[in-house]
Design a protein around this motif. Structure first.
Motif, PDB file in Angstrom:
ATOM      1  N   GLU A  34       0.853  -1.174   0.000  1.00  0.00           N
ATOM      2  CA  GLU A  34       0.000   0.000   0.000  1.00  0.00           C
ATOM      3  C   GLU A  34       0.892   1.227   0.000  1.00  0.00           C
ATOM      4  OE1 GLU A  34      -2.368  -0.469   3.530  1.00  0.00           O
ATOM      5  OE2 GLU A  34      -0.883   0.535   4.806  1.00  0.00           O
ATOM      6  N   LEU A  35       0.373   2.295  -0.559  1.00  0.00           N
ATOM      7  CA  LEU A  35       1.105   3.552  -0.618  1.00  0.00           C
ATOM      8  C   LEU A  35       0.413   4.552   0.294  1.00  0.00           C
ATOM      9  CD1 LEU A  35       1.724   3.812  -4.483  1.00  0.00           C
ATOM     10  CD2 LEU A  35       3.139   2.695  -2.743  1.00  0.00           C
ATOM     11  N   ARG A  36       1.105   4.942   1.355  1.00  0.00           N
ATOM     12  CA  ARG A  36       0.568   5.898   2.322  1.00  0.00           C
ATOM     13  C   ARG A  36       1.089   7.290   1.983  1.00  0.00           C
ATOM     14  NH1 ARG A  36       1.715   2.554   7.993  1.00  0.00           N
ATOM     15  NH2 ARG A  36       0.452   0.704   7.462  1.00  0.00           N
ATOM     16  N   ALA A  37       0.181   8.232   1.826  1.00  0.00           N
ATOM     17  CA  ALA A  37       0.543   9.574   1.374  1.00  0.00           C
ATOM     18  C   ALA A  37       0.929  10.468   2.545  1.00  0.00           C
ATOM     19  CB  ALA A  37      -0.618  10.193   0.613  1.00  0.00           C
ATOM     20  N   HIS A  38       2.038  11.196   2.363  1.00  0.00           N
ATOM     21  CA  HIS A  38       2.503  12.175   3.342  1.00  0.00           C
ATOM     22  C   HIS A  38       2.799  13.480   2.609  1.00  0.00           C
ATOM     23  CE1 HIS A  38       3.157   9.029   6.448  1.00  0.00           C
ATOM     24  NE2 HIS A  38       3.510   8.281   5.412  1.00  0.00           N
ATOM     25  N   HIS A  39       2.242  14.581   3.110  1.00  0.00           N
ATOM     26  CA  HIS A  39       2.426  15.878   2.467  1.00  0.00           C
ATOM     27  C   HIS A  39       3.873  16.339   2.632  1.00  0.00           C
ATOM     28  CE1 HIS A  39       0.944  20.295   1.954  1.00  0.00           C
ATOM     29  NE2 HIS A  39       1.203  19.745   0.788  1.00  0.00           N
ATOM     30  N   ALA A  40       4.471  16.810   1.542  1.00  0.00           N
ATOM     31  CA  ALA A  40       5.863  17.275   1.547  1.00  0.00           C
ATOM     32  C   ALA A  40       5.956  18.527   0.683  1.00  0.00           C
ATOM     33  CB  ALA A  40       6.790  16.176   1.026  1.00  0.00           C
ATOM     34  N   PRO A  41       5.497  19.679   1.187  1.00  0.00           N
ATOM     35  CA  PRO A  41       5.269  20.854   0.339  1.00  0.00           C
ATOM     36  C   PRO A  41       6.474  21.743   0.073  1.00  0.00           C
ATOM     37  CG  PRO A  41       4.538  21.310   2.569  1.00  0.00           C
ATOM     38  CD  PRO A  41       4.979  19.866   2.555  1.00  0.00           C
ATOM     39  N   GLY A  42       7.656  21.417   0.599  1.00  0.00           N
ATOM     40  CA  GLY A  42       8.779  22.338   0.463  1.00  0.00           C
ATOM     41  C   GLY A  42       9.242  22.542  -0.965  1.00  0.00           C
ATOM     42  N   HIS A  43       9.339  21.464  -1.710  1.00  0.00           N
ATOM     43  CA  HIS A  43       9.749  21.540  -3.114  1.00  0.00           C
ATOM     44  C   HIS A  43       8.634  22.125  -3.974  1.00  0.00           C
ATOM     45  CE1 HIS A  43      11.705  20.175  -6.849  1.00  0.00           C
ATOM     46  NE2 HIS A  43      10.510  19.772  -7.233  1.00  0.00           N
ATOM     47  N   ALA A  44       7.414  21.727  -3.662  1.00  0.00           N
ATOM     48  CA  ALA A  44       6.222  22.222  -4.359  1.00  0.00           C
ATOM     49  C   ALA A  44       5.035  21.993  -3.437  1.00  0.00           C
ATOM     50  CB  ALA A  44       6.017  21.496  -5.686  1.00  0.00           C
ATOM     51  N   PHE A  45       4.130  22.956  -3.379  1.00  0.00           N
ATOM     52  CA  PHE A  45       3.007  22.853  -2.438  1.00  0.00           C
ATOM     53  C   PHE A  45       2.123  21.652  -2.731  1.00  0.00           C
ATOM     54  CE2 PHE A  45       1.195  25.190  -5.967  1.00  0.00           C
ATOM     55  CZ  PHE A  45      -0.116  24.754  -6.039  1.00  0.00           C
ATOM     56  N   HIS A  46       2.214  21.112  -3.951  1.00  0.00           N
ATOM     57  CA  HIS A  46       1.376  19.997  -4.371  1.00  0.00           C
ATOM     58  C   HIS A  46       2.129  18.665  -4.317  1.00  0.00           C
ATOM     59  CE1 HIS A  46       3.626  20.702  -8.100  1.00  0.00           C
ATOM     60  NE2 HIS A  46       3.239  21.968  -8.011  1.00  0.00           N
ATOM     61  N   GLN A  47       3.158  18.562  -3.504  1.00  0.00           N
ATOM     62  CA  GLN A  47       3.943  17.327  -3.457  1.00  0.00           C
ATOM     63  C   GLN A  47       3.533  16.429  -2.293  1.00  0.00           C
ATOM     64  OE1 GLN A  47       8.491  16.229  -4.219  1.00  0.00           O
ATOM     65  NE2 GLN A  47       8.254  17.356  -2.309  1.00  0.00           N
ATOM     66  N   GLU A  77      12.550  26.422   4.427  1.00  0.00           N
ATOM     67  CA  GLU A  77      12.085  25.950   5.737  1.00  0.00           C
ATOM     68  C   GLU A  77      11.135  24.762   5.594  1.00  0.00           C
ATOM     69  OE1 GLU A  77      14.050  29.578   6.126  1.00  0.00           O
ATOM     70  OE2 GLU A  77      12.265  29.216   4.900  1.00  0.00           O
ATOM     71  N   GLU A  78      10.261  24.834   4.597  1.00  0.00           N
ATOM     72  CA  GLU A  78       9.348  23.711   4.360  1.00  0.00           C
ATOM     73  C   GLU A  78      10.119  22.472   3.906  1.00  0.00           C
ATOM     74  OE1 GLU A  78       6.264  23.425   5.034  1.00  0.00           O
ATOM     75  OE2 GLU A  78       5.173  25.297   4.760  1.00  0.00           O
ATOM     76  N   CYS A  79      11.146  22.662   3.083  1.00  0.00           N
ATOM     77  CA  CYS A  79      11.969  21.529   2.649  1.00  0.00           C
ATOM     78  C   CYS A  79      12.643  20.853   3.837  1.00  0.00           C
ATOM     79  CB  CYS A  79      13.029  21.989   1.650  1.00  0.00           C
ATOM     80  SG  CYS A  79      12.417  22.292  -0.018  1.00  0.00           S
ATOM     81  N   LEU A  80      13.158  21.649   4.753  1.00  0.00           N
ATOM     82  CA  LEU A  80      13.814  21.082   5.930  1.00  0.00           C
ATOM     83  C   LEU A  80      12.805  20.349   6.811  1.00  0.00           C
ATOM     84  CD1 LEU A  80      16.284  23.983   6.802  1.00  0.00           C
ATOM     85  CD2 LEU A  80      16.720  21.899   5.470  1.00  0.00           C
ATOM     86  N   ALA A  81      11.575  20.864   6.875  1.00  0.00           N
ATOM     87  CA  ALA A  81      10.523  20.161   7.609  1.00  0.00           C
ATOM     88  C   ALA A  81      10.180  18.837   6.925  1.00  0.00           C
ATOM     89  CB  ALA A  81       9.281  21.041   7.728  1.00  0.00           C
ATOM     90  N   ASP A  82      10.206  18.824   5.595  1.00  0.00           N
ATOM     91  CA  ASP A  82       9.958  17.582   4.858  1.00  0.00           C
ATOM     92  C   ASP A  82      11.040  16.545   5.167  1.00  0.00           C
ATOM     93  OD1 ASP A  82       7.800  18.869   3.730  1.00  0.00           O
ATOM     94  OD2 ASP A  82       8.808  19.274   1.822  1.00  0.00           O
ATOM     95  N   VAL A  83      12.281  17.003   5.255  1.00  0.00           N
ATOM     96  CA  VAL A  83      13.373  16.093   5.608  1.00  0.00           C
ATOM     97  C   VAL A  83      13.125  15.487   6.988  1.00  0.00           C
ATOM     98  CG1 VAL A  83      15.821  15.991   6.219  1.00  0.00           C
ATOM     99  CG2 VAL A  83      15.113  17.149   4.121  1.00  0.00           C
TER     100      VAL A  83
END
Length: 308
Positions: A156-169, A208-214
């Motif tokens: 299964e593929l569980r989705a996690h929001h990762a908006p730092g690179h792009a808000f729609h990622q 900052e969002e990218c670092l939060a995604d990391v």
């Protein structure tokens, strides 16, 4: 990965099963962009490339004996056209597949005209390597949000929001393989020199969002990072350190662009500097390395302007 463009490679990193990868020859460059196929009860293609050479993906399905009619899911991490550009072409060829798209991007794949205009502005001369994406019938599009799960069978593929690179990622966690399809949230991995490098395109890049995604990826703590750019990377118990390396690379890159802006006269001079000084020419060739550096520098300049 040591393979030719179009070759189907079984992903054996970590303890992965039922997962395959192929190089689509993106931008006529080997070792830059690829897609994954999960061969499960409900087979899926994860990422779709530019649309250029989409027939390589169809040939890969044939090689894996997955009938076009049996493909259940076409999944994209975000709607930048190096990830979603082939979705419409694959949907046309695979009539029973749902197209799973991060919620903010669904309308832009149904009518990609604005997406095309934005991409042309971002990539400049690289547009020559793209094809116009086909619109996707809204009835075929499944909107995906944080916490949603795409059931493929064993996987299964569980989705996690990762908006730092792009808000729609989104990134997609595959718990059965202890792996994450990271999109562009973990940078660009060059497996030959074993180098991680930045990705910071306009117009949504946010440090900052990218670092939060990391940090989010570190909390998931996968054994395997499945990069679109480029290929599977087994990190085992070292996921935190591997991802922290990217956080450092990205932070230093932003600092470098900011420093050059202070040193040089005008943003065009900044872009010219980075166009001439990319360290990735030996990996991707001079043309792609230069274009990538300019695009990433332009994204940082936009971020710095927005941060003022």
């Amino acid at each position: 990965m040591d393979s030719a463009i179009g070759d189907v490679q079984e992903v054996t990193a970590g303890e992965c099963t039922d997962c395959y990868f192929l190089d689509t020859g993106m931008y006529e460059t080997a070792g830059y962009g690829g897609v994954y196929i999960v061969d499960d009860d409900n087979p899926a293609v994860v990422e779709t490339g530019l649309g250029t050479n989409h027939e390589l993906i169809l040939e890969a399905l044939e090689e894996l004996e997955i009938a076009y009619e049996d493909l259940a899911a076409i999944v994209v991490t975000h709607i930048h056209l190096d990830h979603a550009g082939g979705a419409g072409l694959l949907a046309e060829a695979c009539p029973n597949a749902d197209v799973y798209v991060p919620a903010p991007g669904t309308s832009l794949l149904a009518d990609p005209s604005k997406l095309v205009a934005g991409t042309k502005a971002a990539v400049g001369d690289q547009w020559q390597y793209y094809v116009d994406p086909l619109p996707i019938d809204e009835d075929r599009i499944v909107s995906v949000e944080e916490g949603d799960v795409i059931d493929l069978g064993t996987h299964e593929l569980r989705a996690h929001h990762a908006p730092g690179h792009a808000f729609h990622q989104l990134v997609y966690e595959d718990p059965a393989n202890d792996a994450v399809f990271v999109g562009d949230a973990a940078g660009i991995w060059a497996p030959g020199p074993e180098t991680i490098t930045e990705t910071s395109p306009p117009s949504d890049f946010d440090l900052e969002e990218c670092l939060a995604d990391v940090e989010m990826l570190q909390e998931l703590d996968p054994d395997v990072l499945l990069y679109t750019h480029f290929g599977p990377r087994a990190v085992g118990d070292n996921a935190e350190a591997a991802l922290e390396e990217y956080a450092t690379v990205l932070t230093e890159w932003v600092d470098e662009v900011e420093s050059k802006r202070e040193e040089l006269e005008g943003d065009e001079a900044v872009l010219e500097h980075f166009a001439a000084s990319s360290e990735m020419a030996d990996t991707w060739g001079a043309e792609k390395a230069s274009a990538e550096a300019v695009m990433n520098a332009r994204g940082v300049l936009g971020y710095l302007d927005a941060d003022e």
